[in-house]
Design an enzyme around this catalytic site. Structure first.
Site, mmCIF file in Angstrom:
data_model
loop_
_atom_site.group_PDB
_atom_site.id
_atom_site.type_symbol
_atom_site.label_atom_id
_atom_site.label_comp_id
_atom_site.label_asym_id
_atom_site.label_seq_id
_atom_site.Cartn_x
_atom_site.Cartn_y
_atom_site.Cartn_z
ATOM 1 N N GLY A 13 0.819 -1.219 0.000
ATOM 2 C CA GLY A 13 0.000 0.000 0.000
ATOM 3 C C GLY A 13 0.845 1.259 0.000
ATOM 4 O O GLY A 13 0.610 2.176 0.790
ATOM 5 N N VAL A 60 -3.170 -7.740 -1.669
ATOM 6 C CA VAL A 60 -2.596 -8.490 -0.538
ATOM 7 C C VAL A 60 -3.562 -9.526 0.034
ATOM 8 O O VAL A 60 -3.159 -10.379 0.818
ATOM 9 C CB VAL A 60 -2.117 -7.556 0.590
ATOM 10 C CG1 VAL A 60 -0.983 -6.664 0.124
ATOM 11 C CG2 VAL A 60 -3.267 -6.749 1.195
ATOM 12 N N TYR A 155 -13.140 -3.083 11.190
ATOM 13 C CA TYR A 155 -11.795 -2.481 11.174
ATOM 14 C C TYR A 155 -11.089 -2.693 12.519
ATOM 15 O O TYR A 155 -9.916 -3.099 12.557
ATOM 16 C CB TYR A 155 -11.935 -0.998 10.856
ATOM 17 C CG TYR A 155 -10.638 -0.237 10.721
ATOM 18 C CD1 TYR A 155 -9.859 -0.338 9.569
ATOM 19 C CD2 TYR A 155 -10.194 0.598 11.741
ATOM 20 C CE1 TYR A 155 -8.675 0.374 9.445
ATOM 21 C CE2 TYR A 155 -9.018 1.317 11.622
ATOM 22 C CZ TYR A 155 -8.261 1.201 10.469
ATOM 23 O OH TYR A 155 -7.078 1.917 10.349
ATOM 24 N N LYS A 159 -7.636 -4.805 13.279
ATOM 25 C CA LYS A 159 -6.446 -4.185 13.866
ATOM 26 C C LYS A 159 -6.082 -4.833 15.206
ATOM 27 O O LYS A 159 -4.901 -4.934 15.540
ATOM 28 C CB LYS A 159 -6.651 -2.673 14.014
ATOM 29 C CG LYS A 159 -6.811 -1.944 12.674
ATOM 30 C CD LYS A 159 -5.590 -2.112 11.777
ATOM 31 C CE LYS A 159 -5.658 -1.295 10.510
ATOM 32 N NZ LYS A 159 -4.459 -1.450 9.670
HETATM 33 P P1 NDP Z 1 -5.005 5.234 2.476
HETATM 34 O O1 NDP Z 1 -6.438 4.919 2.269
HETATM 35 O O2 NDP Z 1 -4.494 6.612 2.251
HETATM 36 O O3 NDP Z 1 -4.106 4.211 1.584
HETATM 37 C C1 NDP Z 1 -4.350 2.839 1.653
HETATM 38 C C2 NDP Z 1 -3.290 2.108 0.866
HETATM 39 O O4 NDP Z 1 -3.579 0.683 0.926
HETATM 40 C C3 NDP Z 1 -3.274 2.483 -0.603
HETATM 41 O O5 NDP Z 1 -1.932 2.534 -1.046
HETATM 42 C C4 NDP Z 1 -4.021 1.331 -1.264
HETATM 43 O O6 NDP Z 1 -3.613 1.057 -2.597
HETATM 44 C C5 NDP Z 1 -3.589 0.158 -0.392
HETATM 45 N N1 NDP Z 1 -4.499 -0.985 -0.478
HETATM 46 C C6 NDP Z 1 -5.814 -1.021 -0.165
HETATM 47 N N2 NDP Z 1 -6.315 -2.234 -0.403
HETATM 48 C C7 NDP Z 1 -5.292 -3.000 -0.865
HETATM 49 C C8 NDP Z 1 -5.177 -4.336 -1.283
HETATM 50 N N3 NDP Z 1 -6.226 -5.194 -1.257
HETATM 51 N N4 NDP Z 1 -3.983 -4.784 -1.707
HETATM 52 C C9 NDP Z 1 -2.909 -3.957 -1.733
HETATM 53 N N5 NDP Z 1 -2.958 -2.672 -1.355
HETATM 54 C C10 NDP Z 1 -4.134 -2.193 -0.932
HETATM 55 O O7 NDP Z 1 -4.684 4.758 3.967
HETATM 56 P P2 NDP Z 1 -3.701 5.347 5.078
HETATM 57 O O8 NDP Z 1 -2.419 5.731 4.462
HETATM 58 O O9 NDP Z 1 -4.448 6.296 5.893
HETATM 59 O O10 NDP Z 1 -3.519 4.032 5.979
HETATM 60 C C11 NDP Z 1 -2.400 3.164 5.855
HETATM 61 C C12 NDP Z 1 -2.455 2.153 6.987
HETATM 62 O O11 NDP Z 1 -2.460 2.852 8.233
HETATM 63 C C13 NDP Z 1 -3.727 1.294 6.962
HETATM 64 O O12 NDP Z 1 -3.404 -0.008 7.396
HETATM 65 C C14 NDP Z 1 -4.618 1.984 7.987
HETATM 66 O O13 NDP Z 1 -5.546 1.105 8.539
HETATM 67 C C15 NDP Z 1 -3.583 2.442 8.997
HETATM 68 N N6 NDP Z 1 -4.034 3.535 9.847
HETATM 69 C C16 NDP Z 1 -4.366 4.759 9.328
HETATM 70 C C17 NDP Z 1 -4.778 5.784 10.159
HETATM 71 C C18 NDP Z 1 -5.117 7.143 9.664
HETATM 72 O O14 NDP Z 1 -5.509 7.982 10.500
HETATM 73 N N7 NDP Z 1 -4.971 7.455 8.398
HETATM 74 C C19 NDP Z 1 -4.911 5.565 11.618
HETATM 75 C C20 NDP Z 1 -4.553 4.241 12.041
HETATM 76 C C21 NDP Z 1 -4.140 3.279 11.187
HETATM 77 P P3 NDP Z 1 -4.439 1.653 -3.877
HETATM 78 O O15 NDP Z 1 -4.704 3.095 -3.618
HETATM 79 O O16 NDP Z 1 -3.494 1.416 -5.019
HETATM 80 O O17 NDP Z 1 -5.689 0.826 -3.972
#
Ligand code: NDP
Length: 247
Positions: A13, A60, A155, A159
């Protein structure tokens, strides 16, 4: 020499948000960084152009896609050592709604990407890391895996599952010098949190002891530390990076 010189990293991601910041940081630390995207090829291309990371499309949640991905990283000409030193399981999604409205599909999609994805990716890199007799696996959890959150039973369960997976995998792999940790962010400014209204955001900021949400780079710096030699005696831990919110 920078602190991750010569290391090969794989970040899931990496096309947006926290993952893109992790790619940028690990490249700056000297690693060769492969990263996945799923449905954002244009964003992935931009991250690759801006950072020098190498983008590979993979879901993934699909075992065959994960196996192909790991083989592609091991076989890639830029991977001169044929190793994977660092795996960052960052890919994640939300499908928020109250439990009575939550469909089985909403539950499955979030568990499959956020939790099964971490299992599949970790399992796939175990073999090369075990023969290397070293490795770092860093899982991106969330404080809601500890605190819970109304509207996020899928979610929060995914987590919380990551925290248990991290502790168990760390115990399984410790004898091979593979260290497994979890970083649990609070609220970070990314697409995932962009849906929050300005009113909700202000209320949230008042409840965070540091008085603000965070930037993706503030998660990437903790990942960089856990990937480095400075963290050589840390395993099975969940590190909260939340401005004090969950304490
Ligand atoms: P975004 O929604 O900005 O980005 C999510 C990323 O995950 C993208 O690069 C997307 O790829 C990728 N992704 C989604 N589904 C798949 C899949 N099936 N296979 C491969 N890649 C996938 O999320 P954030 O950057 O905010 O979050 C990143 C991590 O941090 C996550 O695990 C989230 O749960 C965690 N998190 C985030 C918080 C926040 O406040 N933002 C707080 C706590 C945890 P693409 O765009 O190419 O589909």
């Amino acid at each position: 020499m920078t602190k991750l010189s010569g290391k090969i990293a794989l970040v899931t991601g990496g096309s947006r948000g926290i993952g893109a910041a992790i790619v940028q940081r690990l490249v700056a630390d000297g690693a060769t960084v492969f990263f996945t995207f799923h449905s954002s090829p244009d964003k992935a291309r931009t991250v690759a152009d801006e950072t020098g990371g190498i983008a590979i499309q993979a879901d993934v949640a699909q075992a065959h896609a994960v196996a192909q991905l790991v083989q592609a990283v091991l076989d890639h000409p830029a991977n001169t050592t044929k190793r994977i030193d660092i795996l960052v399981n960052n890919a994640g999604i939300t499908k928020d709604t109250l439990v009575l409205r939550m469909s089985e599909a909403d539950w499955d999609a979030v568990i499959d990407t956020n939790l099964k994805g971490v299992f599949l990716m970790s399992k796939a890199v175990c073999k090369p890391m075990m023969s290397q007799r070293s490795g770092r696996i860093i899982n991106i959890g969330s404080i809601v895996g500890i605190t819970g959150n109304a509207g996020q039973v899928n979610y929060a369960a995914s987590k919380a599952g990551i925290i248990g997976l991290t502790k168990s995998l760390a115990k399984e792999l410790a004898s091979r010098n593979i260290l497994v940790n979890c970083v649990a962010p609070g609220y970070i400014d990314t697409d995932m949190t962009a849906k929050i209204s300005e009113e909700q955001k202000q209320a949230l900021q008042r409840s965070i002891p540091l008085g603000r949400t965070a930037q993706p780079s503030e998660i990437a710096s903790v990942v960089s530390f856990l990937a480095s030699d400075d963290a050589s005696y840390i395993t099975a831990q969940t590190i909260l990076v939340d401005g004090g919110l969950a304490s």
